[in-house]
Design an enzyme around this catalytic site. Structure first.
Site, PDB file in Angstrom:
ATOM      1  N   THR A   1       0.859  -1.190   0.000  1.00 23.02           N
ATOM      2  CA  THR A   1       0.000   0.000   0.000  1.00 23.02           C
ATOM      3  C   THR A   1       0.893   1.236   0.000  1.00 23.02           C
ATOM      4  O   THR A   1       1.996   1.194   0.518  1.00 23.02           O
ATOM      5  CB  THR A   1      -0.852  -0.045   1.282  1.00 23.02           C
ATOM      6  OG1 THR A   1      -1.838  -1.036   1.112  1.00 23.02           O
ATOM      7  CG2 THR A   1      -1.499   1.281   1.616  1.00 23.02           C
TER       8      THR A   1
ATOM      9  N   ARG B   1     -15.051  -6.090   0.658  1.00 25.31           N
ATOM     10  CA  ARG B   1     -14.261  -5.764   1.855  1.00 25.31           C
ATOM     11  C   ARG B   1     -13.535  -4.425   1.649  1.00 25.31           C
ATOM     12  O   ARG B   1     -12.929  -4.168   0.616  1.00 25.31           O
ATOM     13  CB  ARG B   1     -13.237  -6.869   2.107  1.00 25.31           C
ATOM     14  CG  ARG B   1     -12.300  -6.632   3.307  1.00 25.31           C
ATOM     15  CD  ARG B   1     -10.987  -5.987   2.912  1.00 25.31           C
ATOM     16  NE  ARG B   1     -10.072  -5.836   4.058  1.00 25.31           N
ATOM     17  CZ  ARG B   1      -8.940  -5.154   4.025  1.00 25.31           C
ATOM     18  NH1 ARG B   1      -8.560  -4.548   2.924  1.00 25.31           N
ATOM     19  NH2 ARG B   1      -8.171  -5.047   5.092  1.00 25.31           N
ATOM     20  N   VAL B   2     -13.613  -3.579   2.652  1.00 33.37           N
ATOM     21  CA  VAL B   2     -12.906  -2.302   2.607  1.00 33.37           C
ATOM     22  C   VAL B   2     -11.988  -2.233   3.824  1.00 33.37           C
ATOM     23  O   VAL B   2     -12.392  -2.574   4.930  1.00 33.37           O
ATOM     24  CB  VAL B   2     -13.908  -1.120   2.640  1.00 33.37           C
ATOM     25  CG1 VAL B   2     -13.173   0.210   2.718  1.00 33.37           C
ATOM     26  CG2 VAL B   2     -14.813  -1.157   1.399  1.00 33.37           C
ATOM     27  N   GLY B   3     -10.753  -1.818   3.611  1.00 35.68           N
ATOM     28  CA  GLY B   3      -9.791  -1.713   4.715  1.00 35.68           C
ATOM     29  C   GLY B   3      -9.777  -0.318   5.318  1.00 35.68           C
ATOM     30  O   GLY B   3     -10.714   0.470   5.153  1.00 35.68           O
ATOM     31  N   ASP B   4      -8.691  -0.011   6.007  1.00 37.33           N
ATOM     32  CA  ASP B   4      -8.571   1.288   6.687  1.00 37.33           C
ATOM     33  C   ASP B   4      -8.208   2.430   5.733  1.00 37.33           C
ATOM     34  O   ASP B   4      -8.490   3.599   6.024  1.00 37.33           O
ATOM     35  CB  ASP B   4      -7.473   1.214   7.765  1.00 37.33           C
ATOM     36  CG  ASP B   4      -6.113   0.868   7.151  1.00 37.33           C
ATOM     37  OD1 ASP B   4      -6.050  -0.092   6.362  1.00 37.33           O
ATOM     38  OD2 ASP B   4      -5.127   1.572   7.448  1.00 37.33           O
TER      39      ASP B   4
ATOM     40  N   THR C   1      -0.282   2.047   6.919  1.00 40.37           N
ATOM     41  CA  THR C   1      -0.242   0.820   6.132  1.00 40.37           C
ATOM     42  C   THR C   1      -0.148  -0.366   7.086  1.00 40.37           C
ATOM     43  O   THR C   1       0.574  -0.302   8.074  1.00 40.37           O
ATOM     44  CB  THR C   1       0.937   0.781   5.146  1.00 40.37           C
ATOM     45  OG1 THR C   1       0.996  -0.519   4.566  1.00 40.37           O
ATOM     46  CG2 THR C   1       2.267   1.078   5.821  1.00 40.37           C
ATOM     47  N   GLY C   2      -0.892  -1.410   6.783  1.00 38.99           N
ATOM     48  CA  GLY C   2      -0.865  -2.582   7.659  1.00 38.99           C
ATOM     49  C   GLY C   2      -2.183  -3.327   7.576  1.00 38.99           C
ATOM     50  O   GLY C   2      -2.964  -3.099   6.650  1.00 38.99           O
TER      51      GLY C   2
ATOM     52  N   GLY D   1      -5.568  -3.792   7.790  1.00 38.03           N
ATOM     53  CA  GLY D   1      -6.603  -2.772   7.891  1.00 38.03           C
ATOM     54  C   GLY D   1      -7.633  -2.963   8.977  1.00 38.03           C
ATOM     55  O   GLY D   1      -8.061  -1.997   9.618  1.00 38.03           O
TER      56      GLY D   1
HETATM   57  N1  ASP Z   1      -4.124  -1.256   5.051  1.00 38.90           N
HETATM   58  C1  ASP Z   1      -4.416  -1.921   3.804  1.00 38.90           C
HETATM   59  C2  ASP Z   1      -5.721  -2.653   3.901  1.00 38.90           C
HETATM   60  O1  ASP Z   1      -5.978  -3.272   4.915  1.00 38.90           O
HETATM   61  C3  ASP Z   1      -3.389  -2.903   3.402  1.00 38.90           C
HETATM   62  C4  ASP Z   1      -1.981  -2.412   3.399  1.00 38.90           C
HETATM   63  O2  ASP Z   1      -1.633  -1.467   4.095  1.00 38.90           O
HETATM   64  O3  ASP Z   1      -1.184  -3.016   2.666  1.00 38.90           O
HETATM   65  O4  ASP Z   1      -6.454  -2.675   2.938  1.00 38.90           O
END
Ligand code: ASP
Length: 314
Positions: free
Chosen positions: A180, A208-211, A231-232, A234
């Site tokens: 990301t 699905r939606v992340g952070d 990033t991480g 989510g």
């Molecule tokens: N934070 C992102 C998500 O969960 C993934 C990522 O940071 O690589 O969609």
């Protein structure tokens, strides 16, 4: 000379020196450097922080090395559903998109939602209709196809797991990709901004939606406190409201940027099992590149200093 600052990330995770070849490392460093220069070019010419953030992120979205834009991972249905958001610290204006397909640069669409609609957050088909109305560049499915990403999906489906792009540390043929992307910037007028863009997680299910597109979770900016891009994993970042938590610790508890980032990333997130990191800065030009994983692709540049590039835990 007035001061400006920019910092970027290309994802955090299990990034080990022992798994990296010299050649791949150079590719990542070049990509990070290009992104910093794209953002800096705007700041240097007295451009706005929000435009520098967009330019730096577009550069990373256009590079297949990163899990955003062109290099986005595959969803369970074998598609690319991208999320992005951007926020302006001066007036707390923000724009976000979730689950968009075939948009070449989701960060530009997020900025357009902020600047050209009465809304903050648009999702799916509606956001794509809006993109077309504004003549935002679209790209065919082939543009987003990467064999490595497809192989990752097949693996994830076979084991019925949902893969965060960062946690798999096997660099098959030295080509495994992470990342990301995000940027934060301080412009010469003293305003800060933050933005983040992602393809999400391999084999993610049904919308699905992340952070990343959630203001306050993956992205936040406020001139009074800080600008943050995360990033991480989510799900953990959403539940921890990471970006806004850092801002709150500064605003309500008087924490320094460093203290706030360390508490959230290295203590609170760790306690609930949330792997990842973030980049943050404030209007005084302090920068934090903070992560609890093995590594994070990252870079920063202050107007009067050389570019800093980092990948592993120092
Ligand atoms: N934070 C992102 C998500 O969960 C993934 C990522 O940071 O690589 O969609």
């Amino acid at each position: 000379m007035k001061k400006y600052v920019i910092a970027i990330h290309g994802g955090a995770g299990t990034i080990l020196r022992s798994n990296m070849t010299n050649e791949i490392e150079q590719k990542y460093k070049m990509a990070l450097n290009e992104s910093i220069l794209a953002g800096e070019n705007i700041l240097l010419n007295s451009g706005l922080a929000i435009d520098a953030v967009e330019a730096a992120i577009r550069s990373l979205e256009n590079n297949p090395l990163f899990n955003a834009g062109r290099g986005s991972v595959f969803s369970h249905e074998g598609e690319h559903e991208m999320d992005a958001s951007i926020m302006n610290g001066k007036d707390l204006m923000a724009g976000a998109v979730a689950g968009v397909k075939n948009v070449k640069n989701p960060i530009t669409l997020a900025k357009s939602v902020m600047q050209h609609s009465n809304h903050v957050f648009m999702a799916g088909q509606g956001a794509e209709v809006f993109a077309k109305q504004l003549n935002i560049e679209m790209a065919p499915n082939e543009y987003f196809f990467e064999q490595m990403r497809y192989d990752q999906l097949i693996q994830a489906k076979a084991s019925d797991t949902i893969h965060l792009d960062h946690v798999d540390n096997k660099f098959e043929n030295g080509e495994k990709k992470f990342g990301t992307v995000g940027a934060v910037a301080l412009d010469v007028f003293g305003n800060i901004s933050a933005g983040t863009s992602t393809g999400g997680m391999t084999n993610k299910k049904h919308g699905r939606v992340g952070d990343t597109p959630i203001i306050g979770a993956g992205t936040y900016a406020n001139n009074q406190t800080c600008a943050v891009s995360c990033t991480g994993h989510g799900e953990f970042f959403i539940r921890s409201v990471v970006a806004y938590d850092i801002s709150c610790l500064i605003e309500y508890k008087g924490f320094s940027l460093k203290e706030a980032c360390n508490l959230v990333v290295k203590d609170k997130l760790v306690k609930i099992g949330g792997e990842g990191g973030l980049i943050a800065l404030d209007t005084r030009g302090n920068i934090e590149l903070c992560f609890n994983s093995e590594g994070m692709y990252r870079a920063s540049k202050k107007s009067n200093e050389e570019v800093y590039l980092g990948i592993y835990r120092d």
